[in-house]
Scaffold this motif. Sequence first.
Motif, PDB file in Angstrom:
ATOM      1  N   VAL A 166       0.846  -1.191   0.000  1.00 14.04           N
ATOM      2  CA  VAL A 166       0.000   0.000   0.000  1.00 14.04           C
ATOM      3  C   VAL A 166       0.879   1.238   0.000  1.00 14.04           C
ATOM      4  CG1 VAL A 166      -1.755   1.256   1.316  1.00 14.04           C
ATOM      5  CG2 VAL A 166      -1.782  -1.232   1.287  1.00 14.04           C
ATOM      6  N   TRP A 167       0.500   2.242  -0.770  1.00 13.31           N
ATOM      7  CA  TRP A 167       1.108   3.567  -0.670  1.00 13.31           C
ATOM      8  C   TRP A 167       0.003   4.591  -0.829  1.00 13.31           C
ATOM      9  CZ3 TRP A 167       0.488   6.477  -5.067  1.00 13.31           C
ATOM     10  CH2 TRP A 167       0.343   5.790  -6.274  1.00 13.31           C
ATOM     11  N   CYS A 168       0.234   5.776  -0.280  1.00  7.01           N
ATOM     12  CA  CYS A 168      -0.795   6.816  -0.249  1.00  7.01           C
ATOM     13  C   CYS A 168      -0.274   8.102  -0.886  1.00  7.01           C
ATOM     14  CB  CYS A 168      -1.207   7.101   1.189  1.00  7.01           C
ATOM     15  SG  CYS A 168      -1.697   5.640   2.116  1.00  7.01           S
TER      16      CYS A 168
ATOM     17  N   ALA B 284      -8.379   2.803   6.711  1.00  4.27           N
ATOM     18  CA  ALA B 284      -7.847   3.247   8.002  1.00  4.27           C
ATOM     19  C   ALA B 284      -6.425   3.783   7.836  1.00  4.27           C
ATOM     20  CB  ALA B 284      -7.880   2.096   9.010  1.00  4.27           C
ATOM     21  N   TYR B 285      -5.642   3.111   7.022  1.00  6.90           N
ATOM     22  CA  TYR B 285      -4.280   3.570   6.734  1.00  6.90           C
ATOM     23  C   TYR B 285      -4.318   4.925   6.033  1.00  6.90           C
ATOM     24  CZ  TYR B 285       0.683   2.698   5.783  1.00  6.90           C
ATOM     25  OH  TYR B 285       2.043   2.767   5.748  1.00  6.90           O
ATOM     26  N   GLY B 286      -5.295   5.123   5.140  1.00  7.59           N
ATOM     27  CA  GLY B 286      -5.459   6.402   4.454  1.00  7.59           C
ATOM     28  C   GLY B 286      -5.825   7.525   5.415  1.00  7.59           C
TER      29      GLY B 286
ATOM     30  N   CYS C 205      -5.181   5.980  -0.300  1.00  9.28           N
ATOM     31  CA  CYS C 205      -4.225   4.878  -0.426  1.00  9.28           C
ATOM     32  C   CYS C 205      -4.589   3.968  -1.582  1.00  9.28           C
ATOM     33  CB  CYS C 205      -4.166   4.083   0.872  1.00  9.28           C
ATOM     34  SG  CYS C 205      -3.439   5.027   2.209  1.00  9.28           S
ATOM     35  N   HIS C 206      -3.562   3.387  -2.168  1.00  6.36           N
ATOM     36  CA  HIS C 206      -3.697   2.492  -3.308  1.00  6.36           C
ATOM     37  C   HIS C 206      -3.081   1.148  -2.918  1.00  6.36           C
ATOM     38  CE1 HIS C 206      -4.457   6.289  -5.332  1.00  6.36           C
ATOM     39  NE2 HIS C 206      -3.342   6.713  -4.771  1.00  6.36           N
TER      40      HIS C 206
ATOM     41  N   ILE D 103       7.527   8.321   7.538  1.00  2.00           N
ATOM     42  CA  ILE D 103       6.832   7.411   8.453  1.00  2.00           C
ATOM     43  C   ILE D 103       5.607   8.116   9.019  1.00  2.00           C
ATOM     44  CG2 ILE D 103       7.021   6.123  10.603  1.00  2.00           C
ATOM     45  CD1 ILE D 103      10.012   5.906  10.012  1.00  2.00           C
ATOM     46  N   PHE D 104       4.489   7.417   9.028  1.00  4.62           N
ATOM     47  CA  PHE D 104       3.295   7.994   9.648  1.00  4.62           C
ATOM     48  C   PHE D 104       2.520   6.977  10.422  1.00  4.62           C
ATOM     49  CE2 PHE D 104       2.245   6.846   5.324  1.00  4.62           C
ATOM     50  CZ  PHE D 104       1.010   6.246   5.404  1.00  4.62           C
TER      51      PHE D 104
END
Length: 122
Positions: A35-37, A65-67, A89-90, A121-122
């Motif tokens: 996943v990347w946003c 949730a990650y987004g 996120c994708h 990092i988030f």
Amino acid sequence: MKYAPILRWLGGVHLGGMMAMAVTAGAYAAPTQSVWCSISDPSSEQLFISNPYPLPMTSRMAVYAYGGRFARTVNLRFGMHVVLEGAYCHAFPSPHRAAAAHADLIAHMAERNFRIVSVGIF
């Protein structure tokens, strides 16, 4: 690849049902996705983007949730005001596909003279 456990189980039926099921159950790790946003801001011509990250869960809820975490981080670090419930996120089934799409977006936005900002990092 996802049919390999079934084929292995079918090949091991002659060993006995319980033994064949035990072999296939522990042979493979849990599925993951990469996943990347990203969030683009046309007014300032900036693209805020994260690096591809392996997410251990394959549900859409985990990606959303990650987004939300990504949007909250962009808001706090860069003074943006983006909605937390957006689809930023994708998700991709493999790290290779995620990296290729990540590089394509960066190249496309760089062509449009957007400044690429790595969120980290988030």
